[in-house]
Design a protein around this motif. Structure first.
Motif, PDB file in Angstrom:
ATOM      1  N   THR A  93       0.823  -1.212   0.000  1.00  0.00           N
ATOM      2  CA  THR A  93       0.000   0.000   0.000  1.00  0.00           C
ATOM      3  C   THR A  93       0.859   1.265   0.000  1.00  0.00           C
ATOM      4  O   THR A  93       0.351   2.362   0.176  1.00  0.00           O
ATOM      5  CB  THR A  93      -0.927   0.028   1.232  1.00  0.00           C
TER       6      THR A  93
ATOM      7  N   GLU B 229      -4.935  12.159   2.633  1.00  0.00           N
ATOM      8  CA  GLU B 229      -5.880  11.121   3.032  1.00  0.00           C
ATOM      9  C   GLU B 229      -7.076  11.734   3.757  1.00  0.00           C
ATOM     10  O   GLU B 229      -8.220  11.335   3.543  1.00  0.00           O
ATOM     11  CB  GLU B 229      -5.158  10.151   3.975  1.00  0.00           C
TER      12      GLU B 229
ATOM     13  N   ILE C  33       3.075   3.897  -1.901  1.00  0.00           N
ATOM     14  CA  ILE C  33       3.342   4.379  -3.257  1.00  0.00           C
ATOM     15  C   ILE C  33       4.737   4.993  -3.325  1.00  0.00           C
ATOM     16  O   ILE C  33       5.103   5.823  -2.490  1.00  0.00           O
ATOM     17  CB  ILE C  33       2.314   5.465  -3.653  1.00  0.00           C
TER      18      ILE C  33
ATOM     19  N   LYS D 224      -5.646   4.814  -2.287  1.00  0.00           N
ATOM     20  CA  LYS D 224      -6.522   4.957  -1.121  1.00  0.00           C
ATOM     21  C   LYS D 224      -7.977   4.711  -1.524  1.00  0.00           C
ATOM     22  O   LYS D 224      -8.747   4.142  -0.767  1.00  0.00           O
ATOM     23  CB  LYS D 224      -6.376   6.346  -0.490  1.00  0.00           C
TER      24      LYS D 224
ATOM     25  N   GLY E 136       5.173   9.445   5.574  1.00  0.00           N
ATOM     26  CA  GLY E 136       5.271   7.993   5.420  1.00  0.00           C
ATOM     27  C   GLY E 136       6.393   7.308   6.193  1.00  0.00           C
ATOM     28  O   GLY E 136       6.689   6.150   5.923  1.00  0.00           O
ATOM     29  N   LYS E 137       6.976   7.999   7.163  1.00  0.00           N
ATOM     30  CA  LYS E 137       8.064   7.353   7.918  1.00  0.00           C
ATOM     31  C   LYS E 137       7.547   6.181   8.745  1.00  0.00           C
ATOM     32  O   LYS E 137       8.099   5.081   8.696  1.00  0.00           O
ATOM     33  CB  LYS E 137       8.756   8.376   8.836  1.00  0.00           C
ATOM     34  N   THR E 138       6.488   6.439   9.488  1.00  0.00           N
ATOM     35  CA  THR E 138       5.930   5.356  10.305  1.00  0.00           C
ATOM     36  C   THR E 138       5.481   4.205   9.401  1.00  0.00           C
ATOM     37  O   THR E 138       5.698   3.031   9.721  1.00  0.00           O
ATOM     38  CB  THR E 138       4.746   5.876  11.138  1.00  0.00           C
ATOM     39  N   HIS E 139       4.892   4.574   8.283  1.00  0.00           N
ATOM     40  CA  HIS E 139       4.437   3.546   7.338  1.00  0.00           C
ATOM     41  C   HIS E 139       5.610   2.637   6.931  1.00  0.00           C
ATOM     42  O   HIS E 139       5.497   1.415   6.951  1.00  0.00           O
ATOM     43  CB  HIS E 139       3.817   4.240   6.115  1.00  0.00           C
TER      44      HIS E 139
ATOM     45  N   VAL F 294       1.003  13.493   2.969  1.00  0.00           N
ATOM     46  CA  VAL F 294       0.107  12.400   2.620  1.00  0.00           C
ATOM     47  C   VAL F 294      -1.032  12.262   3.629  1.00  0.00           C
ATOM     48  O   VAL F 294      -2.150  11.896   3.283  1.00  0.00           O
ATOM     49  CB  VAL F 294       0.899  11.081   2.518  1.00  0.00           C
ATOM     50  N   ARG F 295      -0.720  12.584   4.883  1.00  0.00           N
ATOM     51  CA  ARG F 295      -1.773  12.462   5.894  1.00  0.00           C
ATOM     52  C   ARG F 295      -2.924  13.401   5.564  1.00  0.00           C
ATOM     53  O   ARG F 295      -4.097  13.030   5.628  1.00  0.00           O
ATOM     54  CB  ARG F 295      -1.200  12.746   7.280  1.00  0.00           C
TER      55      ARG F 295
ATOM     56  N   GLY G  50       3.825  13.344   8.304  1.00  0.00           N
ATOM     57  CA  GLY G  50       2.840  12.803   7.377  1.00  0.00           C
ATOM     58  C   GLY G  50       3.401  12.361   6.038  1.00  0.00           C
ATOM     59  O   GLY G  50       2.680  12.248   5.059  1.00  0.00           O
TER      60      GLY G  50
HETATM   61  P1  ADP Z   1       4.980  10.122   9.285  1.00  0.00           P
HETATM   62  O1  ADP Z   1       5.297   8.992  10.201  1.00  0.00           O
HETATM   63  O2  ADP Z   1       6.092  10.451   8.347  1.00  0.00           O
HETATM   64  O3  ADP Z   1       4.460  11.333   9.997  1.00  0.00           O
HETATM   65  P2  ADP Z   1       2.927   8.324   8.335  1.00  0.00           P
HETATM   66  O4  ADP Z   1       3.758   7.146   8.015  1.00  0.00           O
HETATM   67  O5  ADP Z   1       2.146   8.264   9.601  1.00  0.00           O
HETATM   68  O6  ADP Z   1       3.791   9.655   8.321  1.00  0.00           O
HETATM   69  O7  ADP Z   1       1.956   8.604   7.099  1.00  0.00           O
HETATM   70  C1  ADP Z   1       0.745   9.341   7.199  1.00  0.00           C
HETATM   71  C2  ADP Z   1      -0.334   8.660   6.400  1.00  0.00           C
HETATM   72  O8  ADP Z   1      -0.037   8.756   5.037  1.00  0.00           O
HETATM   73  C3  ADP Z   1      -0.459   7.183   6.710  1.00  0.00           C
HETATM   74  O9  ADP Z   1      -1.806   6.825   6.675  1.00  0.00           O
HETATM   75  C4  ADP Z   1       0.304   6.505   5.592  1.00  0.00           C
HETATM   76  O10 ADP Z   1      -0.213   5.238   5.300  1.00  0.00           O
HETATM   77  C5  ADP Z   1       0.077   7.456   4.447  1.00  0.00           C
HETATM   78  N1  ADP Z   1       1.226   7.485   3.524  1.00  0.00           N
HETATM   79  C6  ADP Z   1       2.369   8.193   3.644  1.00  0.00           C
HETATM   80  N2  ADP Z   1       3.182   8.016   2.599  1.00  0.00           N
HETATM   81  C7  ADP Z   1       2.541   7.165   1.779  1.00  0.00           C
HETATM   82  C8  ADP Z   1       2.855   6.574   0.513  1.00  0.00           C
HETATM   83  N3  ADP Z   1       4.004   6.853  -0.120  1.00  0.00           N
HETATM   84  N4  ADP Z   1       1.954   5.744  -0.040  1.00  0.00           N
HETATM   85  C9  ADP Z   1       0.790   5.471   0.567  1.00  0.00           C
HETATM   86  N5  ADP Z   1       0.429   5.987   1.743  1.00  0.00           N
HETATM   87  C10 ADP Z   1       1.283   6.817   2.350  1.00  0.00           C
END
Ligand code: ADP
Ligand code: MG
Length: 468
Positions: free
Chosen positions: A139, A336, A141, A308, A176-179, A332-333, A174
């Protein structure tokens, strides 16, 4: 649309305006407990939360509910009640599946469902800490802005403890680091269910450590952290200034590293620029692989929206998708969040989105620079915090580089983002001459042309500023 989805949409909006800690503290385990024609009852886990939400958040929650329900909800109350177990073991705020029809007799609620009662929670357990299964590589991108981080993460999965150890991923909120961190955990578990994976936020590590010290359980603490195969630490920047925790983390790190165990760390900025981080930790973090994640470009934003939509099984016309990707550029947050808002709104009204119906819904998602009126004081505080210096020093007379440079950054942002005049910039910065402000602006402009770190710093400061 069911009550879960409605509540998800409300939470999605609240999440954008609150700090993560606040959001989690007050909205964890909340749900819609009851919904009548004009009145809604929110289930909350305890009296304390009830009192707090009543006092602090009622207005915001109600506003959001009204927006999503075309003003049909007029009344909001809270009730202490435990949340029915989430059927899929998804994280806190996920919607349930297989819902049962609401017993409510009113026509209006024909399409509403009550939250699912009990169900086995299917969570991937990794010791005491769990990974969220929805954050996986499938999931995620990949675009120019994150391809390095993504490739490194995949390499880690192919060979944990190999050359990309530690892997240090940094970038703004937001993005995607945690992701990515969680995707690594999920992938490795999938490959070998016996892999011991520990995902923790830095905050959690710190609290665990302090708790262990207090209760004389330091041996257990060490055992837990030093015997894993993979340690994933999210948001390490919060370790700043916590000397005891840094010391402990240093030893944990060394032990794992020496045993060829994989360590993956995330942060909102590169190691060198984390204030008050011990040199020895900086050098440990830098000895592996550093990879940044940036803001997605238009094409990637469209691709993310596509995925999404697919996840949510909702189809959107191209022009609408493009409109969302044009209006929401920050992260990205938010992207979404905007999509959720569009879907929730139309599901509620039971209509298909059109460009005309979508535009007003997204009016709050202006491009960053026109989003909010930021005051000079907010900017000064944000920059001072970012560089971990005192506001008085930032405004003071000292010309030490560690103070002068952030001061020039403030002047630059004031000019660039707030369109302030040079004399007024001088005034705000402790009564300086307007020529000082002009000089500062030119200097930062010139540095920005080639200094990538500075570009990154300013981008992050702006993000923090507009997230206030
Ligand atoms: P961070 O930890 O950098 O603040 P998150 O990993 O929490 O950000 O990402 C925020 C939201 O955006 C999550 O729901 C994540 O799944 C989504 N997201 C971020 N980058 C991507 C990506 N490249 N492709 C798909 N979803 C992403
Ligand atoms: Mg994160």
């Amino acid at each position: 649309m069911n009550t879960n989805e409605l509540w998800q949409a409300v939470l999605g909006e609240l999440e954008l305006s609150l700090s993560k800690a606040n959001f989690t503290t007050w909205f964890k385990n909340t749900f819609i407990s009851d919904l009548e024609e004009h009145a809604i009852t929110i289930g909350v886990p305890n009296m304390f939360t009830k009192a707090w939400l009543e006092k602090k958040y009622t207005k915001e929650i109600l506003r959001s509910l009204q927006e999503l329900t075309k003003n049909s909800i007029k009344q909001l109350s809270y009730r202490v009640q435990s949340r029915p177990t989430n059927p899929q073991g998804m994280p806190l705020f996920e919607k349930g599946t297989n819902p049962e029809p609401s017993p409510s007799p009113s026509n209006q609620q024909a399409s509403y469902y009550q939250p699912q009662q009990t169900h086995e929670v299917k969570e991937i357990r990794t010791g005491e800490f769990s990974l969220n299964g929805k954050y996986c590589f499938e999931t995620f991108i990949v675009g120019k802005q994150n391809e390095l981080a993504h490739a490194a993460a995949q390499a880690v999965c192919a060979q944990p403890g190999g050359i990309y150890n530690p892997l240090f991923i940094y970038g703004g909120v937001g993005l995607g680091k945690t992701h990515i961190l969680q995707a690594i955990g999920n992938e490795l578990i999938r490959k070998n269910a016996n892999t011991k994976i520990l995902y923790v936020t830095c905050e959690r590590f710190t609290n665990d450590f302090i708790g262990a010290l207090r209760s004389n359980r330091i041996v257990e603490f060490k055992n837990r952290y030093r015997t894993v195969d993979v340690l994933l630490v999210d948001d390490i920047q919060f370790i700043t200034g916590k000397e005891g925790t840094q010391e402990e983390f240093f030893h944990t790190f060394n032990q794992l590293y020496q045993n060829n165990k994989q360590i993956v760390i995330s942060s909102d900025r590169p190691p060198k620029t984390i204030p008050a981080l011990e040199d020895r930790l900086v050098s440990r973090f830098e000895c592996g692989m550093l990879a940044d994640v940036g803001s997605p470009d238009f094409e990637t934003r469209c691709a993310i929206l596509d995925t999404k939509c697919l996840e949510k099984q909702y189809s959107l016309e191209r022009d609408i998708l493009h409109h969302i990707a044009t209006v929401v550029q920050t992260n990205v947050r938010e992207l979404e969040g905007a999509l959720n808002k569009v879907i929730a709104f139309h599901q509620f009204k039971n209509t298909r989105p059109t460009l005309e119906s979508v535009k007003p819904i997204l009016s709050s998602f202006q491009p960053t620079s026109t989003k909010k009126n930021i005051t000079p004081k907010q900017l000064i505080i944000t920059v001072a915090n970012y560089f971990d210096i005192h506001m008085d020093d930032l405004l003071g007379k000292s010309r030490q580089k560690r103070l002068a440079f952030p001061r020039q950054i403030v002047m630059y942002i004031m000019r660039e983002e707030m369109k302030a005049s040079y004399p007024s910039i001088g005034m705000e910065l402790g009564g300086r001459d307007h020529t000082t402000a002009m000089h500062a602006y030119d200097k930062i402009m010139t540095c920005l042309l080639e200094d990538e770190k500075l570009q990154h710093d300013i981008e992050l400061i702006k993000q923090k500023l507009y997230a206030l």
